[in-house]
Motif scaffolding. Structure first.
Motif, PDB file in Angstrom:
ATOM      1  N   TRP A   1       0.887  -1.132  -0.105  1.00  0.00           N
ATOM      2  CA  TRP A   1      -0.173  -0.153   0.057  1.00  0.00           C
ATOM      3  C   TRP A   1       0.684   1.194  -0.015  1.00  0.00           C
ATOM      4  CZ3 TRP A   1      -5.175   0.262   3.070  1.00  0.00           C
ATOM      5  CH2 TRP A   1      -6.053  -0.586   2.516  1.00  0.00           C
ATOM      6  N   LYS A   2       2.029   1.266   1.096  1.00  0.00           N
ATOM      7  CA  LYS A   2       2.890   2.421   0.865  1.00  0.00           C
ATOM      8  C   LYS A   2       3.372   2.613  -0.491  1.00  0.00           C
ATOM      9  CE  LYS A   2       3.847   1.696   5.643  1.00  0.00           C
ATOM     10  NZ  LYS A   2       4.971   1.274   6.604  1.00  0.00           N
ATOM     11  N   LEU A   3       3.671   1.566  -1.449  1.00  0.00           N
ATOM     12  CA  LEU A   3       4.429   1.564  -2.604  1.00  0.00           C
ATOM     13  C   LEU A   3       3.373   2.273  -3.877  1.00  0.00           C
ATOM     14  CD1 LEU A   3       6.710  -1.336  -2.614  1.00  0.00           C
ATOM     15  CD2 LEU A   3       7.431   1.124  -2.624  1.00  0.00           C
ATOM     16  N   LEU A   4       2.262   1.478  -3.649  1.00  0.00           N
ATOM     17  CA  LEU A   4       1.315   2.016  -4.616  1.00  0.00           C
ATOM     18  C   LEU A   4       0.539   3.310  -4.406  1.00  0.00           C
ATOM     19  CD1 LEU A   4      -0.676  -1.603  -4.999  1.00  0.00           C
ATOM     20  CD2 LEU A   4       1.199  -0.428  -6.428  1.00  0.00           C
ATOM     21  N   SER A   5       0.402   3.953  -3.072  1.00  0.00           N
ATOM     22  CA  SER A   5      -0.146   4.956  -2.873  1.00  0.00           C
ATOM     23  C   SER A   5       1.106   6.136  -3.253  1.00  0.00           C
ATOM     24  CB  SER A   5      -0.328   5.155  -1.329  1.00  0.00           C
ATOM     25  OG  SER A   5       0.849   4.971  -0.385  1.00  0.00           O
ATOM     26  N   GLY A   6       2.233   5.882  -3.629  1.00  0.00           N
ATOM     27  CA  GLY A   6       3.135   6.937  -3.776  1.00  0.00           C
ATOM     28  C   GLY A   6       3.835   7.498  -2.715  1.00  0.00           C
ATOM     29  N   TYR A   7       3.614   6.641  -1.281  1.00  0.00           N
ATOM     30  CA  TYR A   7       4.261   7.233  -0.201  1.00  0.00           C
ATOM     31  C   TYR A   7       5.523   6.872   0.005  1.00  0.00           C
ATOM     32  CZ  TYR A   7       4.970   7.532   4.924  1.00  0.00           C
ATOM     33  OH  TYR A   7       5.404   7.654   6.208  1.00  0.00           O
ATOM     34  N   LEU A   8       6.099   5.718  -0.459  1.00  0.00           N
ATOM     35  CA  LEU A   8       7.269   5.208  -0.688  1.00  0.00           C
ATOM     36  C   LEU A   8       7.880   5.076  -2.033  1.00  0.00           C
ATOM     37  CD1 LEU A   8       7.689   2.301   2.101  1.00  0.00           C
ATOM     38  CD2 LEU A   8       8.383   4.793   2.135  1.00  0.00           C
ATOM     39  N   PRO A   9       9.141   5.412  -2.256  1.00  0.00           N
ATOM     40  CA  PRO A   9       9.848   5.394  -3.577  1.00  0.00           C
ATOM     41  C   PRO A   9      10.003   3.850  -4.083  1.00  0.00           C
ATOM     42  CG  PRO A   9      11.388   6.041  -2.091  1.00  0.00           C
ATOM     43  CD  PRO A   9      10.013   5.863  -1.449  1.00  0.00           C
ATOM     44  N   ALA A  10       9.959   3.639  -5.140  1.00  0.00           N
ATOM     45  CA  ALA A  10      10.335   2.197  -5.763  1.00  0.00           C
ATOM     46  C   ALA A  10      11.688   1.902  -5.278  1.00  0.00           C
ATOM     47  CB  ALA A  10      10.105   2.041  -7.298  1.00  0.00           C
ATOM     48  N   ASN A  11      12.704   2.606  -5.134  1.00  0.00           N
ATOM     49  CA  ASN A  11      14.026   2.140  -4.828  1.00  0.00           C
ATOM     50  C   ASN A  11      14.305   1.835  -3.375  1.00  0.00           C
ATOM     51  OD1 ASN A  11      16.978   3.428  -3.799  1.00  0.00           O
ATOM     52  ND2 ASN A  11      17.276   2.518  -5.923  1.00  0.00           N
ATOM     53  N   VAL A  12      14.957   0.571  -3.010  1.00  0.00           N
ATOM     54  CA  VAL A  12      14.778   0.262  -1.861  1.00  0.00           C
ATOM     55  C   VAL A  12      15.845   1.031  -0.719  1.00  0.00           C
ATOM     56  CG1 VAL A  12      15.545  -1.826  -0.205  1.00  0.00           C
ATOM     57  CG2 VAL A  12      14.144  -2.071  -2.503  1.00  0.00           C
ATOM     58  N   GLU A  13      16.685   1.485  -1.395  1.00  0.00           N
ATOM     59  CA  GLU A  13      17.850   2.065  -0.596  1.00  0.00           C
ATOM     60  C   GLU A  13      17.139   3.504  -0.121  1.00  0.00           C
ATOM     61  OE1 GLU A  13      21.351   2.525  -2.901  1.00  0.00           O
ATOM     62  OE2 GLU A  13      21.792   0.371  -2.940  1.00  0.00           O
ATOM     63  N   ARG A  14      16.139   4.060  -0.823  1.00  0.00           N
ATOM     64  CA  ARG A  14      15.806   5.350  -0.343  1.00  0.00           C
ATOM     65  C   ARG A  14      14.491   5.341   0.423  1.00  0.00           C
ATOM     66  NH1 ARG A  14      13.831   8.059  -5.355  1.00  0.00           N
ATOM     67  NH2 ARG A  14      13.197   9.698  -3.919  1.00  0.00           N
ATOM     68  N   ARG A  15      14.103   4.008   0.691  1.00  0.00           N
ATOM     69  CA  ARG A  15      12.928   3.986   1.555  1.00  0.00           C
ATOM     70  C   ARG A  15      13.101   4.392   3.163  1.00  0.00           C
ATOM     71  NH1 ARG A  15      10.707  -1.797  -1.005  1.00  0.00           N
ATOM     72  NH2 ARG A  15      10.470  -1.096  -3.039  1.00  0.00           N
ATOM     73  N   GLU A  16      14.057   3.928   3.694  1.00  0.00           N
ATOM     74  CA  GLU A  16      14.237   4.065   5.184  1.00  0.00           C
ATOM     75  C   GLU A  16      14.680   5.670   5.221  1.00  0.00           C
ATOM     76  OE1 GLU A  16      14.066   3.327   9.102  1.00  0.00           O
ATOM     77  OE2 GLU A  16      13.831   2.026   7.346  1.00  0.00           O
ATOM     78  N   SER A  17      15.264   6.240   4.414  1.00  0.00           N
ATOM     79  CA  SER A  17      15.381   7.748   4.577  1.00  0.00           C
ATOM     80  C   SER A  17      14.226   8.616   4.271  1.00  0.00           C
ATOM     81  CB  SER A  17      16.577   8.179   3.732  1.00  0.00           C
ATOM     82  OG  SER A  17      16.153   7.903   2.397  1.00  0.00           O
ATOM     83  N   THR A  18      13.368   8.112   3.660  1.00  0.00           N
ATOM     84  CA  THR A  18      11.840   8.560   3.068  1.00  0.00           C
ATOM     85  C   THR A  18      11.160   8.564   4.230  1.00  0.00           C
ATOM     86  OG1 THR A  18      12.396   8.271   0.658  1.00  0.00           O
ATOM     87  CG2 THR A  18      10.286   8.609   1.477  1.00  0.00           C
TER      88      THR A  18
END
Length: 546
Positions: free
Chosen positions: A261-278
């Motif tokens: 849900w976080k990915l499909l809603s656009g809340y999280l980026p597709a790139n795994v390395e950027r997710r935690e910082s986001t």
């Protein structure tokens, strides 16, 4: 007021009516009172008192006289007999006798059925265990009589349903969920607890576990295979969102639903390395809003918004104890108030409070294994609760960004969607459309809530979560595809709609559709039909425009 008798008094009346007389009020009766049909009743009620009370005047002309007549209005005396006699004259004796006979007949049948069961039980015990069990039979019979007495009062209702333990429940929504042995003896307590937020038994409508109504296992081989596919897509360094949407359209496994849900809603980026910082940045940003704005909730220009939020929060899913916890309600208040402050074009509108709940439930599942309905969120660490709150806020904001015209002044987005729904239904099922026109049912009267709350008031929360799996995967799912879901949902009740032959019956049906027992199967069929409608009409709007 002066007591001078020659002076015309303020309280003097030219009619026989006296202040305090009981008058018929439209809507106070069921069905509503109709003066044309009840003319005789009006005459009977307005008749002057009979000669049995010679001490009272026929009408009061002054306040003093009125006061003297009504000074003992609340005392128990002969006036009660007079009122009862008047009521008895106005009652329809045939209706009274028919109702009484039905009650007696139902009670007699129930008693007879219980007696037969007890007789069979006694014969079986005698064959199996001998005469030693005979001493216990009277006790069992007495228990049966107590159960029959308990259900006597309930037999007045026409919608009582019989269960395997021969106890009666008022409706499906009040039926015990557990087995008869577990909940049979607790019927009286359950009946009293229907309006209480904290109770041990939760109606089926409030259960949020992924389930099918056919009772199939929660994790079949197919589901296990799908879960593996999700994990493979999510495991890559850059998630393929198109592939993730294809998989998600048919439902998302609970284990991977939060991240999906976080990915499909656009809340999280597709790139795994950027997710935690986001995540860290967005969560800090949200609590920065809390520090900046939340203390202003009692300011004069914000207090009306906060007051309405504070009123609506306890009404959110009242059947589910999770949402009645003080800490959860405080989380919802903060989320909704901050969103309203940051979106002044619309502000807070009733119905937005419902849209937080699916996100909150899904993100709670990220940290627990057990069912969430009775889960005590205070057992979670404070940092976890803060993460759930921030994630729910941002994902709800992403959803509302696509449908904000539903909540701006005059709610033009909803008006347009309801009109489009009417045009679409007139093309796909003209019989249903004409039937509602015949009885003057306007689409806005029932479909406004469908658009405002995204069908959350019509479906159990577990079905809403499954529905939103597809909405997240579908382009413009919450705005565009929702229209076709509503059309499919309406036509799904075609048979029941055509059976109703008046405005009142149609409105009661459309506002209380029987979806309590729905599960994944029903939602999947609904979505498939909606997709078929979209495929046929979305790219050819003239097909449904008049």
């Amino acid at each position: 007021m002066s007591g001078d008798g020659n002076k015309k008094q303020f309280w003097k009346r030219n009619t026989a009516k006296v202040p305090g007389n009981i008058q018929h009020v439209y809507g106070a009766q069921h069905p509503p009172f109709d003066p044309l049909l009840h003319a005789n009743l009006m005459k009977a009620v307005n008749k002057p008192p009979s000669s049995t009370t010679p001490g009272k005047p026929k009408k009061a002309t002054t306040f003093q006289e009125f006061e003297s007549i009504t000074s003992d209005a609340w005392d128990v005396g002969d006036d009660d007999d007079e009122l009862l006699a008047m009521a008895a004259q106005n009652l329809n004796i045939e209706v009274v006798m028919e109702t009484a006979n039905k009650v007696i007949e139902n009670h007699s049948k129930l008693q007879e059925k219980r007696q037969q069961q007890m007789d069979k039980s006694a014969e079986f015990d005698q064959k199996e265990e001998g005469h030693e069990e005979d001493e216990e039979e009277p006790e069992e019979y007495e228990e049966g009589e107590e159960g029959a007495e308990m259900t006597t009062d309930l037999s007045f209702s026409s919608d009582l349903l019989s269960h395997s333990d021969n106890r009666l429940v008022k409706s499906h929504s009040e039926a015990p969920v557990g087995s008869p042995k577990e909940v049979g003896g607790e019927w009286t307590g359950l009946y009293r607890q229907q309006s209480l937020p904290h109770r041990p038994l939760i109606p089926l409508v409030a259960r949020m576990a992924d389930q099918n109504t056919s009772g199939t296992p929660a994790m079949t081989e197919r589901e296990a295979s799908r879960l593996d596919k999700f994990r493979q897509v999510l495991a890559g360094p850059n998630t393929d969102l198109d592939e993730l949407r294809k998989l998600s359209w048919s439902g998302i496994p609970r284990q991977v639903r939060p991240i999906t849900w976080k990915l499909l809603s656009g809340y999280l980026p597709a790139n795994v390395e950027r997710r935690e910082s986001t995540l860290q940045r967005k969560r800090q940003e949200y609590f920065g809003f809390i520090e900046q704005y939340y203390d202003s909730r009692n300011d004069e220009h914000h207090q009306d918004t906060y007051r309405q939020i504070h009123i609506d929060i306890p009404r959110t899913n009242p059947l589910i104890p999770l949402f009645q916890q003080a800490s959860v309600q405080e989380i919802f208040e903060r989320i909704l108030f901050i969103w309203a402050i940051r979106h002044p074009a619309s502000g807070y509108v009733q119905g937005i409070n419902d849209l937080v709940t699916p996100f909150f439930v899904v993100y709670v599942f990220e940290y627990i294994e057990e069912e969430v309905e009775n889960f005590n969120v205070s057992s979670l660490q404070e940092e976890v609760l803060r993460n759930i709150e921030a994630d729910s806020f941002w994902c709800m904001s992403k959803l509302l960004d696509g449908i904000q015209d539903n909540y701006t002044f005059a709610q033009p987005g909803i008006q347009k969607k309801v009109k489009a729904l009417e045009e679409l239904v007139s093309r796909i099922d003209e019989t249903v459309h004409r039937h509602m026109q015949q009885y003057e049912v306007e689409y806005l009267q029932f479909a406004f809530r469908w658009m405002n709350n995204l069908l959350m008031r019509e479906l159990p929360l577990r079905c809403t979560i499954r529905l939103w799996d597809t909405y997240q995967a579908e382009p413009e799912g919450f705005s565009h595809f929702h229209l076709y879901v509503c059309a499919a949902f309406l036509v799904r009740w075609r048979k029941e709609i055509l059976e109703e032959k008046d405005f009142q019956g149609l409105m009661i049906l459309l506002q209380n559709l029987p979806t309590m027992h729905w599960g994944n199967e029903e939602v999947s069929v609904l979505l498939a039909e909606a997709y078929r409608l979209k495929f046929a009409f979305a790219d050819a709007p003239n097909h449904y425009k008049r």
